[in-house]
Write a protein that holds these residues in place. Structure first.
Motif, PDB file in Angstrom:
ATOM      1  N   TYR A   4       0.834  -1.190   0.000  1.00  0.00           N
ATOM      2  CA  TYR A   4       0.000   0.000   0.000  1.00  0.00           C
ATOM      3  C   TYR A   4       0.874   1.246   0.000  1.00  0.00           C
ATOM      4  N   GLU A   5       0.356   2.299  -0.592  1.00  0.00           N
ATOM      5  CA  GLU A   5       1.045   3.575  -0.524  1.00  0.00           C
ATOM      6  C   GLU A   5       1.076   4.057   0.920  1.00  0.00           C
ATOM      7  N   LYS A   6       2.177   4.682   1.302  1.00  0.00           N
ATOM      8  CA  LYS A   6       2.314   5.186   2.654  1.00  0.00           C
ATOM      9  C   LYS A   6       1.513   6.474   2.812  1.00  0.00           C
ATOM     10  N   ILE A   7       0.630   6.481   3.810  1.00  0.00           N
ATOM     11  CA  ILE A   7      -0.197   7.656   4.076  1.00  0.00           C
ATOM     12  C   ILE A   7       0.635   8.723   4.778  1.00  0.00           C
ATOM     13  N   GLU A   8       0.558   9.940   4.288  1.00  0.00           N
ATOM     14  CA  GLU A   8       1.201  11.060   4.970  1.00  0.00           C
ATOM     15  C   GLU A   8       0.212  11.598   5.993  1.00  0.00           C
ATOM     16  N   PRO A   9       0.536  11.509   7.289  1.00  0.00           N
ATOM     17  CA  PRO A   9      -0.419  11.937   8.317  1.00  0.00           C
ATOM     18  C   PRO A   9      -0.824  13.397   8.167  1.00  0.00           C
ATOM     19  N   VAL A  10      -2.052  13.686   8.563  1.00  0.00           N
ATOM     20  CA  VAL A  10      -2.533  15.062   8.588  1.00  0.00           C
ATOM     21  C   VAL A  10      -2.038  15.768   9.843  1.00  0.00           C
ATOM     22  N   ILE A  11      -2.030  15.054  10.960  1.00  0.00           N
ATOM     23  CA  ILE A  11      -1.517  15.626  12.198  1.00  0.00           C
ATOM     24  C   ILE A  11       0.010  15.618  12.123  1.00  0.00           C
ATOM     25  N   PRO A  12       0.654  16.765  12.283  1.00  0.00           N
ATOM     26  CA  PRO A  12       2.101  16.828  12.050  1.00  0.00           C
ATOM     27  C   PRO A  12       2.928  16.450  13.270  1.00  0.00           C
ATOM     28  N   GLY A  13       4.091  15.878  13.011  1.00  0.00           N
ATOM     29  CA  GLY A  13       5.090  15.692  14.048  1.00  0.00           C
ATOM     30  C   GLY A  13       6.003  16.913  14.089  1.00  0.00           C
ATOM     31  N   ASN A  14       6.944  16.908  15.022  1.00  0.00           N
ATOM     32  CA  ASN A  14       7.803  18.088  15.174  1.00  0.00           C
ATOM     33  C   ASN A  14       8.877  18.204  14.097  1.00  0.00           C
ATOM     34  N   HIS A  15       8.857  17.283  13.124  1.00  0.00           N
ATOM     35  CA  HIS A  15       9.762  17.401  11.981  1.00  0.00           C
ATOM     36  C   HIS A  15       9.158  18.294  10.882  1.00  0.00           C
ATOM     37  N   ILE A  16       7.906  18.690  11.066  1.00  0.00           N
ATOM     38  CA  ILE A  16       7.214  19.545  10.103  1.00  0.00           C
ATOM     39  C   ILE A  16       7.321  20.997  10.562  1.00  0.00           C
ATOM     40  N   GLU A  17       7.733  21.870   9.676  1.00  0.00           N
ATOM     41  CA  GLU A  17       7.839  23.285  10.024  1.00  0.00           C
ATOM     42  C   GLU A  17       6.455  23.836  10.382  1.00  0.00           C
ATOM     43  N   GLY A  18       6.399  24.544  11.503  1.00  0.00           N
ATOM     44  CA  GLY A  18       5.137  25.134  11.946  1.00  0.00           C
ATOM     45  C   GLY A  18       4.151  24.125  12.503  1.00  0.00           C
ATOM     46  N   TRP A  19       4.659  22.991  13.003  1.00  0.00           N
ATOM     47  CA  TRP A  19       3.781  21.906  13.440  1.00  0.00           C
ATOM     48  C   TRP A  19       2.871  22.313  14.589  1.00  0.00           C
ATOM     49  N   GLN A  20       3.361  23.165  15.493  1.00  0.00           N
ATOM     50  CA  GLN A  20       2.534  23.556  16.632  1.00  0.00           C
ATOM     51  C   GLN A  20       1.338  24.400  16.186  1.00  0.00           C
ATOM     52  N   LYS A  21       1.549  25.302  15.229  1.00  0.00           N
ATOM     53  CA  LYS A  21       0.449  26.114  14.720  1.00  0.00           C
ATOM     54  C   LYS A  21      -0.612  25.238  14.048  1.00  0.00           C
ATOM     55  N   ILE A  22      -0.139  24.237  13.312  1.00  0.00           N
ATOM     56  CA  ILE A  22      -1.074  23.329  12.650  1.00  0.00           C
ATOM     57  C   ILE A  22      -1.867  22.546  13.687  1.00  0.00           C
ATOM     58  N   ARG A  23      -1.180  22.059  14.712  1.00  0.00           N
ATOM     59  CA  ARG A  23      -1.866  21.289  15.754  1.00  0.00           C
ATOM     60  C   ARG A  23      -2.881  22.142  16.508  1.00  0.00           C
ATOM     61  N   LYS A  24      -2.584  23.399  16.724  1.00  0.00           N
ATOM     62  CA  LYS A  24      -3.541  24.272  17.405  1.00  0.00           C
ATOM     63  C   LYS A  24      -4.849  24.338  16.623  1.00  0.00           C
ATOM     64  N   LYS A  25      -4.741  24.424  15.299  1.00  0.00           N
ATOM     65  CA  LYS A  25      -5.936  24.495  14.458  1.00  0.00           C
ATOM     66  C   LYS A  25      -6.693  23.164  14.443  1.00  0.00           C
ATOM     67  N   GLN A  26      -5.974  22.077  14.706  1.00  0.00           N
ATOM     68  CA  GLN A  26      -6.592  20.756  14.645  1.00  0.00           C
ATOM     69  C   GLN A  26      -7.214  20.306  15.965  1.00  0.00           C
ATOM     70  N   TRP A  27      -7.077  21.094  17.006  1.00  0.00           N
ATOM     71  CA  TRP A  27      -7.525  20.655  18.327  1.00  0.00           C
ATOM     72  C   TRP A  27      -8.997  20.247  18.330  1.00  0.00           C
ATOM     73  N   LYS A  28      -9.836  20.944  17.552  1.00  0.00           N
ATOM     74  CA  LYS A  28     -11.266  20.619  17.539  1.00  0.00           C
ATOM     75  C   LYS A  28     -11.496  19.174  17.098  1.00  0.00           C
ATOM     76  N   TYR A  29     -10.647  18.689  16.191  1.00  0.00           N
ATOM     77  CA  TYR A  29     -10.751  17.293  15.771  1.00  0.00           C
ATOM     78  C   TYR A  29     -10.170  16.372  16.839  1.00  0.00           C
ATOM     79  N   VAL A  30      -9.029  16.755  17.362  1.00  0.00           N
ATOM     80  CA  VAL A  30      -8.337  15.921  18.345  1.00  0.00           C
ATOM     81  C   VAL A  30      -9.196  15.710  19.580  1.00  0.00           C
TER      82      VAL A  30
END
Length: 286
Positions: A4-30
């Motif tokens: 299977y193709e490897k899925i790129e997660p929507v929720i970012p790890g700390n290797h992604i630039e700006g990961w904390q800002k992205i996670r803040k926006k995703q909190w409603k889902y989390v």
């Protein structure tokens, strides 16, 4: 058996630039996803404040067990373990996940309960965006990586494995028939317009487990239900329509079309190929 193709997660790890800002926006889902893990609202707020945006979790090997997360407590102990550590640890490296699992596996408590919740809730989307799409699913695309930890065999087996003092089934379903029916049902449900399904539902990566069930006399099982199989096949017919690409998520289309390829393969039991062919050709309806 299947790649299977490897899925790129929507929720970012700390290797992604700006990961904390992205996670803040995703909190409603989390926050909704934490409910699927049986996390109470008060605990969810504590998680948000203490670990959700934690930059560099530590991985010591000698910490006393506690659900209260801080920099001195291993993510393999974040309750419910191991799901919360997999889901929310900012370090998404293979080594970090191995350490999370190894730490949890020393005790292995409540594994069946949270595995069952994973399988129950992963198919459901928890929120639509402005385009009426579900971008997050339940665990932000990490479901694919979680699955091998939770279903520890690529083929159907009644074998057990041990964690701490406890033994668990490698395959969670109690028989080959239930395994076959679960995967068939969930892949086909994802291409049924009556359901809102996560783009990361677990069954889309279980074709090999599905095929392995053919080694058993499924149609001789006391639980065999041909009427349900007609329904599953009727759902699959929808991906043969000319508008299917516009109607369904690409992940679901790939899974359903691969399942159809299996159902039409000469190695598939003749009785199952006939059921599919009869429904596909309009000789019987679901």
């Amino acid at each position: 058996m299947f790649e299977y193709e490897k899925i790129e997660p929507v929720i970012p790890g700390n290797h992604i630039e700006g990961w904390q800002k992205i996670r803040k926006k995703q909190w409603k889902y989390v926050k909704k996803s934490l409910g699927a893990l049986n996390v109470k609202p008060g605990e969810a707020q504590h998680i948000k404040k203490t670990l959700y945006l934690l930059e560099a979790p530590e991985f010591p090997n000698d910490q006393e067990f506690s659900w209260l997360p801080d920099k001195s407590i291993h993510p393999g102990n974040w309750l419910p373990a191991p799901m919360l550590g997999f889901f929310l640890c900012a370090d998404q490296s293979e080594q970090a996940w191995k350490e999370i699992w190894d730490t949890y596996a020393q005790r292995g408590t409540d594994f069946d309960f949270y595995r069952d919740r994973f399988l129950q809730y992963v198919p459901h989307g928890y929120g639509l965006d402005e385009n009426n799409q579900d971008p997050f699913g339940t665990f932000g695309g990490l479901e694919q990586r979680m699955l091998p930890y939770l279903i520890q065999s690529d083929v159907y087996t009644d074998d057990m494995f041990q964690m701490g003092r406890f033994e668990y089934r490698k395959v969670p379903w109690k028989s080959a028939h239930y395994t076959f029916a679960h995967i068939f049902s969930h892949i086909s449900r994802a291409v049924d317009k009556n359901y809102l399904i996560s783009p990361f539902t677990h069954a889309q990566w279980l074709h090999g487990l599905f095929v392995s069930c053919f080694n058993f006399d499924l149609n001789q099982d006391a639980e065999f239900d041909e009427e349900s199989l007609h329904l599953y096949c009727e759902r699959l017919v929808s991906v043969l329509n000319s508008d299917a690409d516009a109607e369904f998520h690409p992940n679901h289309l790939k899974a359903a079309r691969l399942l159809i390829t299996i159902l039409e393969d000469e190695g598939t039991p003749q009785w199952l190929r006939k059921i599919w062919a009869d429904v596909r050709d309009g000789k019987v309806s679901g």
